[in-house]
Write an enzyme that holds these catalytic residues in place. Structure first.
Site, short mmCIF file in Angstrom:
data_model
loop_
_atom_site.label_atom_id
_atom_site.label_comp_id
_atom_site.label_asym_id
_atom_site.label_seq_id
_atom_site.Cartn_x
_atom_site.Cartn_y
_atom_site.Cartn_z
N GLU B 293 7.94 -6.20 5.80
CA GLU B 293 8.72 -5.35 6.70
C GLU B 293 8.96 -3.98 6.08
O GLU B 293 8.91 -2.96 6.76
CB GLU B 293 10.05 -6.05 7.04
CG GLU B 293 10.79 -5.36 8.17
CD GLU B 293 11.88 -6.24 8.78
OE1 GLU B 293 11.60 -7.43 9.02
OE2 GLU B 293 12.97 -5.73 9.00
N GLU B 296 5.94 -1.96 6.41
CA GLU B 296 5.83 -1.48 7.78
C GLU B 296 6.74 -0.28 7.99
O GLU B 296 6.35 0.71 8.61
CB GLU B 296 6.29 -2.62 8.70
CG GLU B 296 5.36 -2.88 9.86
CD GLU B 296 5.91 -3.97 10.77
OE1 GLU B 296 6.55 -4.92 10.25
OE2 GLU B 296 5.70 -3.86 11.98
N CYS B 314 13.38 -10.62 12.00
CA CYS B 314 13.46 -11.93 11.37
C CYS B 314 14.40 -12.87 12.10
O CYS B 314 14.45 -14.05 11.80
CB CYS B 314 13.89 -11.79 9.92
SG CYS B 314 15.41 -10.89 9.79
N SER B 334 9.59 -4.92 14.37
CA SER B 334 8.67 -5.21 13.28
C SER B 334 7.82 -6.41 13.68
O SER B 334 8.32 -7.35 14.28
CB SER B 334 9.48 -5.52 12.02
OG SER B 334 8.67 -6.21 11.11
N LYS B 373 15.91 -20.98 15.83
CA LYS B 373 14.71 -21.31 15.04
C LYS B 373 13.97 -22.47 15.67
O LYS B 373 12.75 -22.57 15.57
CB LYS B 373 15.10 -21.67 13.60
CG LYS B 373 15.70 -20.52 12.82
CD LYS B 373 14.66 -19.58 12.27
CE LYS B 373 15.30 -18.52 11.38
NZ LYS B 373 14.53 -17.28 11.33
N GLU B 376 12.05 -20.81 18.17
CA GLU B 376 10.99 -19.98 17.58
C GLU B 376 9.84 -20.87 17.12
O GLU B 376 8.66 -20.55 17.33
CB GLU B 376 11.54 -19.17 16.40
CG GLU B 376 10.54 -18.13 15.91
CD GLU B 376 10.98 -17.44 14.62
OE1 GLU B 376 11.81 -18.01 13.89
OE2 GLU B 376 10.47 -16.34 14.34
N GLU B 381 2.67 -19.00 20.07
CA GLU B 381 1.85 -18.17 19.19
C GLU B 381 2.09 -18.46 17.70
O GLU B 381 1.39 -17.94 16.85
CB GLU B 381 2.05 -16.68 19.48
CG GLU B 381 3.43 -16.13 19.16
CD GLU B 381 4.43 -16.29 20.30
OE1 GLU B 381 4.21 -17.14 21.18
OE2 GLU B 381 5.44 -15.58 20.28
N CYS B 518 23.28 -14.97 9.48
CA CYS B 518 22.94 -16.40 9.50
C CYS B 518 24.08 -17.28 9.01
O CYS B 518 24.17 -18.44 9.38
CB CYS B 518 21.71 -16.66 8.65
SG CYS B 518 20.31 -15.68 9.18
#
Lengths: 632, 611
Positions: B293, B296, B314, B334, B373, B376, B381, B518
């Site tokens: 990241e 980037e 994230c 990102s 999560k 996710e 993908e 988190c």
């Protein structure tokens, strides 16, 4: 209508005098003996009479007069509710003030032939007194109007609500003009209202002047005036009638309220189920704007006030002020805890004054005639008059306005014409779902806010339902609790779940499955719901049960111990049976039965109803040619 | 550099007023409610719907008290104190009304306590017990409003809902996703997505804040415990488990350890005893995320300034939020995958090859503080070479249930070490778990990458604006970076709106969907038992403080110094943003619209045609 903006009080006075000329024949005592060359015919255009086709009657009148070229001689006007809805459509012919009831399409020709062309009263359309059997010609003669004092309804049945000029002719907007031209201090106006003793007519009975004073005391970026026209009590229609018959009185009062609390925007929250009221309000607001009485710089006083309508979707809870505010803002109508009260943080968290339609309708005339005049009417506790909607087992159902302190006896037997079919009075339910049932032996109670609360009921918004021996009190409670549960917004536990549990216990009792300890559970739960609910809906929902438990406990016990419904209403405790002796075995009952519960052989009496199949719908009863089927 | 985190907002209340509670006079600060005032004087008024600063609506009516001059009882949670207020919290009338309210709730509640996910951790259970409710006299209708779980993350059991509206409040006020609203009236009232849609059909970002807020088991995580047991029991499978940075400071809580206890070693020990073949630290791939990241960010800063601001990616809840509400910002997100997906991808590629394991036999289980999560991991993908990156996600709550099932005495387990090759991590990877941590970690590496030097404490202007959202400026070499740190998607929304209006320039923004980051995640332990009944935002700070404090003691505090990171780049990836990196460690996003269910079944065809 061609309306010029009014700039000064003199403009208003001129307009008043001019219009007064034209409508004076409705008001002045005219010598009827003289030949009349000009008639005003007022046709009730309230919701009640409209449902009985008064609009078609009006149309036919207009067509007929055009045909007969009488248009110069007779003019027709829509007007507001007379209150005698039972006998609608009602028309009044001025200047001789003839009060015709139940005017049908076929009577139009008669009235024109006889009354307009020949000057003779059509006697068969006059009201016939129930007491004396005499024909009563004018409104003032009719028994129904004796004992009434129409203050909030003062213009209903007198003016055309769709014409601002007629309201002005009846001294409308004079109070506003006086205030704005003389720049009377808001606190003086509030003082006047306080002195008048006017209390909120929406149900709570909070002193109006005090409410205005509190709302005026809070500062805000933008303050609001709200009118609560979300009349939701089953059977109540006083606010609707005022809006339909005299919308300008509410508008004038709201402008004055805006001036007093320094608000420049008002909203009228009205149910969408009141299409006629909404339409009249729209017309009235539009005309008031054109006449320069709403908008910027009203009567050249630099005071601005604008008014908009907000439609409610018919939720009962939206009559609660905080829920109403939510709904006006576009949210789901749910009450908020108070404090803060709307006077401090209401619409968009701004100080907001919220009054009921009837309360507002009283304001202009109080300011015009003075607080002493108003406070001379009524009792020590409650001043002025109250509009009630009479319904149930009473001869004259309709809308009445009586001074506070009138006894229930006067209302029921003098104005209401007694119990229908000559039956015996059992109870009077006041205050709608929030009120209680008053037993017949308290009929000499002089009604005001306090006396009604003292006997376990409440004023509410003015619904009054009369019951006789054919009404089961448990069934009545079941109806109201069903209503409360249906209309509970579901926010707080006691109301959301508690009213459901009350309803279930009542249903159990009415089905014959009740036990004596249910009464204790009911009573306790009622008190806890009253104590702990978030808003007025929940806090008052148990009132019908508590009052009937107090006055009609015997009836509960009959349902529980004897498994008997004394009024013969509770289906669960009844059987539909065929009399063996009377039955002629025609088989009609078996054919109409929706569940095939009736069996028998044709021409071999008797037929039988199988009780385990029967749903007690009663469809067979009226079909029996020999009246052999009955409930027991 | 010190932690860039918001200062806890202290209400400075000078003015005190005198009130009377149960006959005793007390001085309390002005502006609080009766319930808070009573708490200050050690009277715990029972309550169910109240959540400080989040849900103050007075719906449950359990906290009622008598207030002098008031006709009815008043809800203590919404009644403001004022001078001279006389309150009675313990009268027969109050006790009876409270009991009735709870009995009424229980009369419609599906009482399956022994088999309920929140058994012994349920606020309704506690209140009922505290009030001594022994029988429920009401035997009326108990509706069956069904169970909805057509999504990978959150289950909704309407039959356990007590209509407290906490979920709605936290979703609307804090997260601003507006998923829940009241439907119907009376007993039929439901707090649910519009038209009672499932959460996958609405703008739910699966952050799980509603799950944390729920006092009962009406909203819970979707359990994957059995699936994980099955994998562990299967001798053919190589089951690896990865633990998120933040859970190292929260896993002790369900076992009675103080909030903020650092339990990484015990966590590893427990997981090994449960039977996982390898225990990895997601912190390692967090370092990797930081590397990618940051690269980037620097690439965009130097070469593609039009693609700034760079928005962190994230947090899967935040990513979904952006996909629903800010599709125009998707090119700014990102493309870096989140650390656990990186760990999953590497475990099935680099790790499998290195250790000669068939990637088809590897099962990657993540222990996460997060319900998003789960979602996710289920995104289509998220695959590498045809294998799912991560197979199952367990929340800390599910893991604690597994630990209890096995019977491990968690607080007394020895400390054990993570397994190679995902064992060593920098402090930067660790603080990922708290708001501001990611930004700080990125900054440390960015400085090195831009200037070639290790970072001194940078000139950071803390333009503290409001709780949960901060703007600041950082100077890196000759570049000035305008940054924003948001936690709670409502705050991210505010920041983006300000950016869109041109009120605020942003070059880099860190977003954590959950308040506190988190550590306050929707998969963290719920403390519904008597001792910890508040999910106020406060205790999230304690957890975060623990993370930052431990990080300060770490030798390696910068991601690029982590030897494992160097190893991964040398052996597999080459360099940040290399082709292999892009293939395995980067992802893409799709706009999802604000009315997903409408897009699935177009109700207004004509409307679409016109447009």
């Amino acid at each position: 209508m061609n309306l010029q903006p009014l700039r000064t009080k003199e403009d208003l006075q001129q307009l008043r005098d001019k219009t007064y000329e034209t409508i004076s024949l409705r008001i002045k005592d005219t010598n009827v003996e003289k030949e009349i060359n000009k008639y005003h015919i007022l046709i009730c255009a309230g919701t009640g009479c409209t449902s009985s086709q008064s609009h078609k009657v009006r149309k036919k009148f207009e067509e007929e007069t055009r045909k007969r070229k009488l248009t110069d001689k007779v003019k027709f006007f829509k007007t507001g509710c007379f209150g005698f809805c039972k006998l609608g459509p009602i028309i009044v012919v001025h200047p001789d003030k003839t009060f015709y009831t139940k005017v049908k399409l076929e009577n139009v020709d008669e009235i024109i032939d006889q009354h307009i062309e020949k000057g003779q009263v059509v006697e068969k359309l006059l009201y016939k007194s129930l007491k004396t059997n005499e024909l009563q010609k004018t409104m003032n003669d009719v028994d129904f109007f004796h004992g009434q004092n129409r203050i909030a309804l003062r213009n209903c049945g007198v003016i055309n609500p769709e014409d601002i000029n007629e309201y002005i002719a009846m001294d409308g907007y004079q109070a506003l003009a006086e205030i704005l031209t003389k720049k009377i201090a808001p606190k003086d106006i509030i003082e006047t209202i306080k002195k008048s003793g006017l209390r909120g007519r929406g149900g709570g009975g909070f002193p109006t002047g005090k409410k205005w004073e509190i709302a005026a005391s809070y500062e805000g970026d933008k303050k609001f005036v709200l009118c609560n026209a979300d009349e939701g009590d089953p059977g109540a229609f006083m606010d609707r009638s005022i809006l339909e018959g005299d919308p300008h009185s509410v508008i004038e009062a709201m402008i004055i309220a805006g001036y007093c609390i320094n608000a420049h925007q008002g909203y009228i929250y009205v149910r969408a189920e009141y299409p006629i009221a909404v339409e009249r309000l729209e017309i009235a607001i539009d005309q008031a704007k054109k006449a320069g009485l709403l908008g910027n710089n009203i009567l050249d006083s630099a005071f601005n006030f604008d008014l908009d309508i907000r439609l409610g979707a018919g939720a009962f809870v939206c009559g609660e002020e905080t829920a109403l505010i939510k709904s006006v803002m576009g949210f789901r109508g749910e009450p908020n805890p108070r404090p803060p009260y709307p006077a401090e943080a209401g619409l968009w968290e701004q100080p907001t004054l919220n009054n009921n339609v009837e309360t507002f309708a009283n304001i202009p005339i109080i300011l015009r005639k003075g607080p002493e005049w108003y406070s001379s009417i009524g009792t020590d506790d409650s001043k002025g008059t109250k509009v009630f909607a009479l319904a149930g087992q009473i001869t004259n159902t309709g809308l009445i306005e009586v001074p506070m302190g009138t006894t229930l006896r006067t209302i029921i037997y003098e104005i209401g014409g007694g119990i229908s079919d000559g039956n015996e009075l059992k109870a009077i339910q006041t205050g709608g779902p929030s009120g209680g049932c008053i037993p017949a032996d308290l009929i000499d109670t002089e009604i005001d806010f306090k006396s009604l609360t003292d006997i376990g009921s409440m004023m509410g918004s003015g619904g009054m339902i009369v019951m006789d021996q054919s009404d089961c009190m448990i069934d009545i409670c079941r109806f109201y609790l069903d209503f409360a549960q249906d209309e509970s917004c579901g926010k707080c536990t006691p109301c959301r779940v508690g009213t459901k549990r009350l309803l279930e216990i009542l249903k159990n009792i009415s089905n014959g499955n009740g036990e004596m300890e249910d009464l204790e559970t009911l009573e306790k739960l009622c008190h806890d719901i009253k104590d702990a609910s978030l808003c007025g809906l929940g806090q008052t929902a148990p009132n019908p049960i508590l009052s009937t438990l107090k006055y009609f406990r015997d009836e509960y016990i009959a349902h529980i111990k004897e498994k008997r419904c004394p009024a013969g209403v509770c289906n669960g405790l009844l059987q539909v049976v065929i009399s063996d002796e009377k039955c002629v075995a025609c088989g009609i009952c078996a054919r109409v039965c929706p569940v095939n519960a009736i069996t028998g052989e044709n021409k071999k009496p008797p037929f039988h109803i199988h009780q385990d199949v029967c749903i007690k719908c009663g469809a067979c009863i009226p079909k029996c040619p020999v009246d052999a089927i009955y409930k027991r | 550099m010190e932690n860039i985190r918001e200062q806890k907002e202290h209400k400075i209340v000078e003015e005190k007023i005198t009130i009377t509670i149960d006959g005793r006079d007390y001085k309390v600060p002005k502006g609080i409610c009766v319930l808070e005032a009573a708490q200050m004087v050690n009277i715990e008024i029972p309550n169910l719907c109240y959540l400080k600063d989040i849900n103050e609506v007075g719906t449950c009516r359990v906290c009622v008290v008598e207030i002098e001059g008031s006709r009815t009882l008043q809800a203590a949670c919404v009644y403001p104190v004022r001078e001279g207020l006389n309150i009675r919290t313990n009268t027969a009338r109050v006790r009876r009304a409270r009991k009735t309210a709870v009995k009424l709730l229980l009369s419609e509640h599906h009482r399956e306590c022994t088999t309920c996910k929140r058994n012994l951790n349920c606020e309704l259970q506690n209140v009922a017990d505290n009030l001594g409710i022994r029988n429920i006299p009401f035997t009326g209708e108990r509706k069956d409003d069904m169970f909805y779980d057509n999504n990978p993350a959150i289950e909704r059991d309407y039959n356990k809902c007590i209509n407290c509206r906490r979920c709605m409040a936290i979703c609307n006020k804090i997260q601003e996703c507006y998923v829940y609203s009241p439907l119907n009236r009376g007993l039929n009232t439901l707090i649910s997505p519009a038209f009672k849609k499932d959460l996958n059909e609405v703008t739910c970002i699966t952050c799980g804040q509603c799950v944390i807020a729920c006092p009962t088991a009406s909203l819970t995580e979707k359990e994957h415990i059995q699936e994980v047991w099955n994998a562990i029991s299967d001798p053919d499978k190589h089951v690896v488990v990865q633990t998120a940075p933040s859970i190292q400071v929260t896993m002790g809580e369900p076992f009675g350890m103080p909030i903020g206890s650092f339990v990484a070693g015990k966590l590893v020990a427990a997981l090994k005893r449960i039977g996982f073949d390898r225990v990895f630290a997601t912190d390692v791939t967090a370092d990797l995320t930081i590397m990618e990241e940051t690269s980037e960010l620097i690439e965009r800063l130097l070469h593609f300034p039009e693609k700034l601001p760079l928005l962190s990616s994230c947090c899967p809840g935040w990513v979904k939020f952006a996909e629903h509400f800010y599709p125009e910002f998707l090119p700014h997100l990102s493309t870096t995958k989140s650390p656990h997906e990186m760990c999953g991808a590497l475990s099935k590629t680099w790790y499998a090859k290195k250790y000669g394991i068939d990637p088809g036999k590897i099962v990657n289980v993540g222990i996460m503080p997060c319900t998003a999560k789960k979602y996710e991991a289920a995104r289509p993908e998220m695959e590498s070479d045809g294998y799912r990156n991560v197979d199952y996600i367990l929340t800390t709550r599910e893991l604690s249930r597994m630990i209890r099932e096995v019977g491990l005495d968690f607080p007394n387990l020895p400390d054990e070490e993570y397994d190679e090759p995902f064992d060593q991590y920098s402090g930067a990877g660790m603080i990922f778990g708290a708001t501001g941590g990611l930004f700080e970690a990125v900054l440390r590496t960015a400085h090195k990458l831009l200037t070639g030097e290790e970072m001194p404490v940078p000139g950071y202007e803390d333009n503290h604006v409001e709780s949960g959202l901060k703007f600041g400026k950082v100077t890196l070499a000759d570049k000035t970076l305008r940054i924003a740190i948001a936690h709670g998607t409502g705050n991210a929304k505010k920041a983006l709106e300000r950016f869109k209006n041109g009120e605020q320039k942003i070059d880099y923004m860190e977003v954590m969907a959950c308040p506190g980051g988190c550590v306050g995640g929707g998969g963290q332990p719920i403390l519904g038992s008597r001792d910890h009944k508040y999910i106020s935002l406060d205790y999230r700070h304690n957890r975060a403080d623990a993370l930052f404090n431990i990080e300060r003691g770490k030798k390696i505090r910068r991601s690029h110094e982590n030897p494992r990171i160097k190893q991964i780049y040398e052996e597999f990836l080459g360099e940040p943003l290399s082709a292999i990196s892009k293939k395995y460690l980067h992802t893409s996003y799709i706009p999802r619209g604000q009315h997903p269910y409408l897009e699935q079944e177009p109700l207004y065809k004509g409307y679409n045609e016109i447009n």
